[in-house]
Design a protein around this motif. Structure first.
Motif, mmCIF file in Angstrom:
data_model
loop_
_atom_site.group_PDB
_atom_site.id
_atom_site.type_symbol
_atom_site.label_atom_id
_atom_site.label_comp_id
_atom_site.label_asym_id
_atom_site.label_seq_id
_atom_site.Cartn_x
_atom_site.Cartn_y
_atom_site.Cartn_z
ATOM 1 N N ASP A 110 0.692 -1.167 0.052
ATOM 2 C CA ASP A 110 -0.193 0.013 -0.005
ATOM 3 C C ASP A 110 0.873 1.262 -0.031
ATOM 4 O O ASP A 110 0.522 2.397 -0.595
ATOM 5 N N LYS A 114 0.904 4.225 -2.956
ATOM 6 C CA LYS A 114 0.698 5.615 -2.638
ATOM 7 C C LYS A 114 1.956 6.423 -3.165
ATOM 8 O O LYS A 114 1.688 7.497 -3.700
ATOM 9 N N ASN A 118 1.124 9.225 -6.130
ATOM 10 C CA ASN A 118 1.164 10.411 -5.805
ATOM 11 C C ASN A 118 2.295 11.321 -5.838
ATOM 12 O O ASN A 118 2.678 12.461 -5.547
ATOM 13 N N ASP A 139 -5.127 -1.424 -3.455
ATOM 14 C CA ASP A 139 -4.393 -1.745 -2.033
ATOM 15 C C ASP A 139 -4.554 -3.326 -1.984
ATOM 16 O O ASP A 139 -5.359 -3.963 -2.291
ATOM 17 N N LYS A 195 1.930 11.312 4.612
ATOM 18 C CA LYS A 195 0.867 10.275 4.015
ATOM 19 C C LYS A 195 1.644 8.934 3.831
ATOM 20 O O LYS A 195 0.841 8.094 3.803
#
Length: 257
Positions: A110, A114, A118, A139, A195
């Motif tokens: 995960d 990310k 991003n 995910d 994050k």
């Protein structure tokens, strides 16, 4: 062994024998690109870079789209994370132990998803960072699927190299430059990097920054696999740069100041 029709159909739907299927990939790509195109009959998935990820399988996928060929990528690199790869590592590597395997595999999958999702949209890395375009992903554990994955742009004429391979100085310097960009950005923008779950990396890689544990693991690996002695010695020569996870993190921060 002769497969039944149902077993053969299941294998045909699975991508390189993982829990990720062509149906999942098609749906996610359609959603990402706003298309209703189907993956064609000449689709293919080829395992690549085997052994370069101890949590994942990496595959080169050719889609053979039925429509929207100008909109959709012709091919992509899939990185599929599942627990079985880690279980093989624990079983085969002397001195390597890990608990809560599923939890850590899921967290690593995960987190990496990310990052790629991003990298430019939210984390706002410099355009100098050579990160492939992100296409889609999901995910670990979504809809009960015991795997996570992401699909990214495929770069032609790229060769995978390990640390112990002979690498040209120019390539090493370029790798260092890219790492500096990432670490500097991470250090200067902690609110963005929040994050990402930092504990994941300590859990997964903490042992790799512990000089005593690594010396023991390398020694046991050399005993079990004497043909790898030269490569293991090259790895061992770098242990002087680490003592524990805290020291490793401190050196990362110092290198970004």
């Amino acid at each position: 062994m002769v497969l039944t029709r149902a077993e053969k159909a299941k294998n045909d739907e699975q991508i390189i024998n993982t829990a990720i299927t062509w149906e999942i990939l098609e749906y996610d790509m359609q959603k990402a690109f706003g298309s209703l195109a189907k993956i064609g009959e000449k689709r293919s998935a080829q395992l690549m870079a085997d052994g370069n990820g101890y949590l994942s399988y990496i595959a080169l996928v050719v889609f053979d789209w039925t429509t929207d060929r100008d909109l959709l990528p012709e091919k992509a690199v899939l990185k599929i994370t599942s627990c079985d790869k880690m279980e093989i590592l624990i079983k085969e590597v002397p001195g390597f132990e890990m608990d809560n395997v599923r939890e850590k595999c899921a967290a690593a999958s995960d987190n990496e998803l990310k990052f790629y999702e991003n990298a430019f949209k939210t984390l706002k890395f410099s355009n100098e960072l050579r990160v492939p375009q992100f296409f889609c992903g999901r995910d670990f554990g979504i809809d009960g699927v015991e795997a996570g994955y992401f699909a990214i742009e495929h770069f032609d004429n790229v060769e995978n190299r390990h640390f112990y391979n002979n690498i040209q100085e120019s390539a090493v310097l370029e790798i260092i430059r890219q790492l500096v960009i990432i670490h500097t950005h991470s250090y200067n923008h902690p609110e963005m990097m929040g994050k990402m779950d930092g504990n994941v990396y300590e859990q997964l890689y903490g042992d790799f920054a512990d000089i005593k544990k690594m010396e023991k693991a390398i020694h046991e690996a050399g005993t079990t696999y004497p043909e790898l002695k030269e490569k293991l010695e090259k790895l061992k020569s770098q242990l002087k740069h680490f003592t524990n996870w805290e020291t490793y993190q401190k050196k990362l921060h110092e290198s970004c100041e």
